[in-house]
Write a protein that holds these residues in place. Structure first.
Motif, PDB file in Angstrom:
ATOM      1  N   SER A 130      40.063  16.310  52.567  1.00 23.02           N
ATOM      2  CA  SER A 130      40.169  16.203  54.028  1.00 23.02           C
ATOM      3  C   SER A 130      39.803  17.523  54.710  1.00 23.02           C
ATOM      4  CB  SER A 130      41.580  15.763  54.433  1.00 23.02           C
ATOM      5  OG  SER A 130      42.540  16.706  53.970  1.00 23.02           O
ATOM      6  N   GLU A 131      40.191  18.657  54.111  1.00 24.65           N
ATOM      7  CA  GLU A 131      39.867  19.959  54.700  1.00 24.65           C
ATOM      8  C   GLU A 131      38.413  20.344  54.433  1.00 24.65           C
ATOM      9  OE1 GLU A 131      42.820  22.857  53.551  1.00 24.65           O
ATOM     10  OE2 GLU A 131      44.443  21.646  54.398  1.00 24.65           O
ATOM     11  N   ILE A 132      37.918  19.973  53.258  1.00 28.58           N
ATOM     12  CA  ILE A 132      36.500  20.231  52.958  1.00 28.58           C
ATOM     13  C   ILE A 132      35.634  19.477  53.964  1.00 28.58           C
ATOM     14  CG2 ILE A 132      34.661  19.896  51.258  1.00 28.58           C
ATOM     15  CD1 ILE A 132      36.842  20.273  49.084  1.00 28.58           C
ATOM     16  N   ALA A 133      36.039  18.269  54.305  1.00 30.88           N
ATOM     17  CA  ALA A 133      35.296  17.472  55.284  1.00 30.88           C
ATOM     18  C   ALA A 133      35.191  18.204  56.615  1.00 30.88           C
ATOM     19  CB  ALA A 133      35.976  16.111  55.467  1.00 30.88           C
ATOM     20  N   VAL A 134      36.260  18.859  57.019  1.00 31.79           N
ATOM     21  CA  VAL A 134      36.246  19.617  58.278  1.00 31.79           C
ATOM     22  C   VAL A 134      35.302  20.817  58.157  1.00 31.79           C
ATOM     23  CG1 VAL A 134      37.638  21.035  59.843  1.00 31.79           C
ATOM     24  CG2 VAL A 134      38.560  18.881  58.953  1.00 31.79           C
ATOM     25  N   VAL A 135      35.402  21.546  57.037  1.00 34.97           N
ATOM     26  CA  VAL A 135      34.568  22.734  56.835  1.00 34.97           C
ATOM     27  C   VAL A 135      33.091  22.364  56.852  1.00 34.97           C
ATOM     28  CG1 VAL A 135      33.925  24.535  55.181  1.00 34.97           C
ATOM     29  CG2 VAL A 135      36.340  23.993  55.546  1.00 34.97           C
ATOM     30  N   LEU A 136      32.735  21.277  56.177  1.00 34.45           N
ATOM     31  CA  LEU A 136      31.330  20.909  56.029  1.00 34.45           C
ATOM     32  C   LEU A 136      30.839  19.949  57.110  1.00 34.45           C
ATOM     33  CD1 LEU A 136      31.117  20.514  52.144  1.00 34.45           C
ATOM     34  CD2 LEU A 136      30.552  22.501  53.560  1.00 34.45           C
ATOM     35  N   GLY A 137      31.746  19.513  57.970  1.00 32.21           N
ATOM     36  CA  GLY A 137      31.335  18.616  59.053  1.00 32.21           C
ATOM     37  C   GLY A 137      30.887  17.263  58.564  1.00 32.21           C
ATOM     38  N   MET A 138      31.638  16.685  57.646  1.00 33.18           N
ATOM     39  CA  MET A 138      31.305  15.366  57.107  1.00 33.18           C
ATOM     40  C   MET A 138      32.592  14.576  56.921  1.00 33.18           C
ATOM     41  SD  MET A 138      30.528  16.535  53.091  1.00 33.18           S
ATOM     42  CE  MET A 138      28.839  16.394  53.352  1.00 33.18           C
ATOM     43  N   SER A 139      32.448  13.315  56.573  1.00 38.41           N
ATOM     44  CA  SER A 139      33.642  12.499  56.370  1.00 38.41           C
ATOM     45  C   SER A 139      34.273  12.819  55.014  1.00 38.41           C
ATOM     46  CB  SER A 139      33.284  11.014  56.430  1.00 38.41           C
ATOM     47  OG  SER A 139      32.543  10.646  55.283  1.00 38.41           O
ATOM     48  N   GLU A 140      35.528  12.492  54.888  1.00 38.11           N
ATOM     49  CA  GLU A 140      36.227  12.697  53.617  1.00 38.11           C
ATOM     50  C   GLU A 140      35.564  11.877  52.509  1.00 38.11           C
ATOM     51  OE1 GLU A 140      40.723  12.285  51.769  1.00 38.11           O
ATOM     52  OE2 GLU A 140      40.468  12.348  53.950  1.00 38.11           O
ATOM     53  N   GLY A 141      35.151  10.673  52.835  1.00 37.92           N
ATOM     54  CA  GLY A 141      34.457   9.828  51.860  1.00 37.92           C
ATOM     55  C   GLY A 141      33.161  10.463  51.376  1.00 37.92           C
ATOM     56  N   ALA A 142      32.438  11.109  52.297  1.00 35.35           N
ATOM     57  CA  ALA A 142      31.191  11.787  51.916  1.00 35.35           C
ATOM     58  C   ALA A 142      31.470  12.962  50.993  1.00 35.35           C
ATOM     59  CB  ALA A 142      30.438  12.242  53.162  1.00 35.35           C
ATOM     60  N   VAL A 143      32.587  13.643  51.214  1.00 34.28           N
ATOM     61  CA  VAL A 143      32.970  14.754  50.325  1.00 34.28           C
ATOM     62  C   VAL A 143      33.192  14.219  48.922  1.00 34.28           C
ATOM     63  CG1 VAL A 143      34.777  16.451  49.800  1.00 34.28           C
ATOM     64  CG2 VAL A 143      33.947  16.193  52.145  1.00 34.28           C
ATOM     65  N   TRP A 144      33.967  13.137  48.813  1.00 40.24           N
ATOM     66  CA  TRP A 144      34.240  12.561  47.489  1.00 40.24           C
ATOM     67  C   TRP A 144      32.955  12.088  46.820  1.00 40.24           C
ATOM     68  CZ3 TRP A 144      38.194  13.753  44.859  1.00 40.24           C
ATOM     69  CH2 TRP A 144      39.421  13.981  45.465  1.00 40.24           C
ATOM     70  N   THR A 145      32.064  11.479  47.591  1.00 39.02           N
ATOM     71  CA  THR A 145      30.791  11.006  47.033  1.00 39.02           C
ATOM     72  C   THR A 145      29.977  12.178  46.497  1.00 39.02           C
ATOM     73  OG1 THR A 145      30.754   9.120  48.529  1.00 39.02           O
ATOM     74  CG2 THR A 145      28.647   9.793  47.569  1.00 39.02           C
ATOM     75  N   ARG A 146      29.854  13.227  47.298  1.00 37.73           N
ATOM     76  CA  ARG A 146      29.080  14.391  46.871  1.00 37.73           C
ATOM     77  C   ARG A 146      29.723  15.044  45.654  1.00 37.73           C
ATOM     78  NH1 ARG A 146      27.229  18.518  51.223  1.00 37.73           N
ATOM     79  NH2 ARG A 146      26.000  16.709  51.792  1.00 37.73           N
TER      80      ARG A 146
END
Length: 172
Positions: free
Chosen positions: A128-144
């Motif tokens: 959830s915090e990585i999503a904020v840092v990278l400007g993407m959704s939490e789901g996109a973080v998990w996918t990447r």
């Protein structure tokens, strides 16, 4: 503001000269092409019909971009040295070859993929915090993150297999 046709003429007239100027100073052709486009992007943003600029202004801008690139490379080199030290400390029982393989595998990843790994494992941030840092959704973080892990897994498995063979050879 100058109109688009004047900027297109500036670009056509000086693009090759600026590219060659940068290529002579930056060893990476892809980086030189990117810096050249950055130079013209800056020129586009700063264009002013009352104060037109030409090749000398483009060269000065290119020099500044090249200096920034050198600083970025220095910072990246220091970062990789720090990462290598950190990996060695964490895996003190691992062979230098395994550590080198991990670092090489990390270096082979695109920067955006490395960033997800760094934020996940070194900074220990939740998705959830990585999503904020990278400007993407939490789901996109998990996918990447899952895609990056899938790319790293075969490289690290091969290195582990090689280490097992190395240990077996040493015991013989």
């Amino acid at each position: 503001m100058i109109d688009d046709s004047e900027f297109v003429a500036l670009f056509r007239e000086h693009h090759n000269a600026v590219l060659r100027f940068i290529e002579r100073r930056v060893s990476d052709r892809e980086a030189a092409a990117d810096l050249t486009m950055d130079c013209f992007e800056i020129a586009w943003r700063k264009r002013d019909p009352r104060d037109p600029f030409g090749l000398p202004w483009l060269y000065r801008t290119a020099r500044n971009l090249i200096a920034n690139e050198y600083r970025r490379r220095d910072r990246e080199g220091a970062l990789w040295a720090h990462i290598e030290d950190h990996v060695r400390i964490l895996s003190s029982e691992s062979s230098p070859a395994l550590v080198e393989t991990l670092v090489d595998a990390m270096k082979s990843l695109p920067e955006r993929d490395r960033e997800v790994l760094w934020l996940t494992y070194w900074e220990e941030l939740p998705a959830s915090e990585i999503a904020v840092v990278l400007g993407m959704s939490e789901g996109a973080v998990w996918t990447r993150l899952n895609r990056v892990r899938a790319r790293l897994r075969p490289l690290l498995t091969a290195a582990t297999d090689a280490r097992t063979e190395e240990v077996a050879d040493d015991r013989r």
